[in-house]
Scaffold this active site. Sequence first.
Site, PDB file in Angstrom:
ATOM      1  N   SER A   1      13.243 -64.280   0.437  1.00 41.04           N
ATOM      2  CA  SER A   1      12.544 -65.156  -0.527  1.00 41.04           C
ATOM      3  C   SER A   1      12.762 -64.737  -1.984  1.00 41.04           C
ATOM      4  O   SER A   1      13.846 -64.865  -2.504  1.00 41.04           O
ATOM      5  CB  SER A   1      11.061 -65.209  -0.168  1.00 41.04           C
TER       6      SER A   1
ATOM      7  N   ASP B   1      12.241 -70.747  -5.813  1.00 45.06           N
ATOM      8  CA  ASP B   1      12.461 -69.330  -5.506  1.00 45.06           C
ATOM      9  C   ASP B   1      13.729 -69.217  -4.644  1.00 45.06           C
ATOM     10  O   ASP B   1      14.409 -70.229  -4.394  1.00 45.06           O
ATOM     11  CB  ASP B   1      11.223 -68.710  -4.829  1.00 45.06           C
TER      12      ASP B   1
ATOM     13  N   ASP C   1      14.637 -68.884  -1.505  1.00 37.95           N
ATOM     14  CA  ASP C   1      14.903 -69.648  -0.284  1.00 37.95           C
ATOM     15  C   ASP C   1      14.344 -71.066  -0.372  1.00 37.95           C
ATOM     16  O   ASP C   1      14.289 -71.784   0.622  1.00 37.95           O
ATOM     17  CB  ASP C   1      14.368 -68.917   0.954  1.00 37.95           C
TER      18      ASP C   1
END
Length: 456
Positions: free
Chosen positions: A98, A240, A242
């Site tokens: 992430s 962000d 992902d």
Amino acid sequence: MTELFGTNGVRGVVNEDMDSKLALDLAKAMGTWIGAEGAVAVGTDTRISNEMLKEAVSSGLMAVGCDVVDLGEVPTPAIQYYVKKKEYVRLGVAITASHNPPEFNGIKCIGEDGTELTEEMEEEIEDIYFKESFKMVDWSDVGKKRSDDPLDIYKEAIKDKVDIDTIKEAELKVILDCANGAGCYLSPYLLEELGCEVVTLNAQPDGTFPGHNSEPTKENLKDLIELTKKTDADIGIAHDGDADRTIFIDEKGGYIHGDRTLTLVAKKLVEENEGGIVVTPVSSSSSVKDVVEAAGGELIYTAVGSPIVARRMMEEGAIFGGEENGGLIFADHQFCRDAAMTAAQIVEMVAKKGRLSDLMAGLPTYVLEKIGVPCPDELKEELLKELKKEYKDEDHDDADGLKLYYKEGWVLMRPSGTEPKYRLYCEAVDEKVAQRMVAEHQKKLRELIDKADKPS
Ligand code: MG
């Protein structure tokens, strides 16, 4: 309590605490857990170590008889949508860390309903992992692997949920920062197909994150803020790493915190539905509760963690939910955070209702102060008991840690799941009050930690 899995899967620094052996064995455990029937879809963000981990995960799954569908580099919510839609897919694996720095990577499990597994399910997988009770299959039953592209069905599902004609007519100019992450593969195309003029920043996939770190903080989005303001754009959008979370910049270059977006969308949806349930963690701003209740809806608080919010939404039949970090969950689309869906919804709102800064100006405003108070891991549980005793007569909520409601605002004290500290949040109508409340509760926390550390 899970040992490997945190709130968002298993994460670590590559080849230190996240290596191919861990990925291989964890995948064998996952495959053993679901059984050899059906397939597992595996996708990644844009990190350098993705291929290494994906090969290990795929190998582990096939060794216990599962078929693997390789989805390639795609946003996490695209993997989740694919798993939910394809009946023969029994599990999803997202290889991503992430917003963490590039040296990190992680493995996240997605259940067949498209939502992250529950903690109980993760415990069962961990149990298989630690006991190494993998169900290895005969040579002739080893799984097969093929590829598929989840992006088209995912993109079309989002387009179905917005009024494309109205967005086209508004001729919006959007600056989109993909953080060199998985959003590069989808959001520029989605926004263009919605009829926006799209200018991209950091839209080439690159796991070294040359543009900026993949957490969409104000500091990291300096270029986006600047460009949105200077080029007379209508909206700035940032994902962000992902692409499950998204942050917006208004047409004046104002950075909009995630809880403001959460409040704006909650208000819109509860008004449109003339009521409905909204779910958010106890750490979210009171502004969400204010607008939901004012519009005749109901707000339910949960512990911190998007999978907890998503699963509670399903149980309660909620229309909307999400977190203060820009992770918004739309029940009529799928029960997980979804950056591209959020971007499409906000773009539609601006097209219909006008400038983003004006939309935000109509929302209740609070000040949130957040600090960490060091606390050894072994004292965390004892401390929580002491806190509950200390404040038992106050108006409180114990969905996660202890949240205290005062006339001037609220205070939340909760043990960090990842660091040896307590997180202390205070929200009030002005900064002075919030700071005073932080100071008071910080003092109390320290006293109780000292006491627990040196029992008399
Ligand atoms: Mg994310």
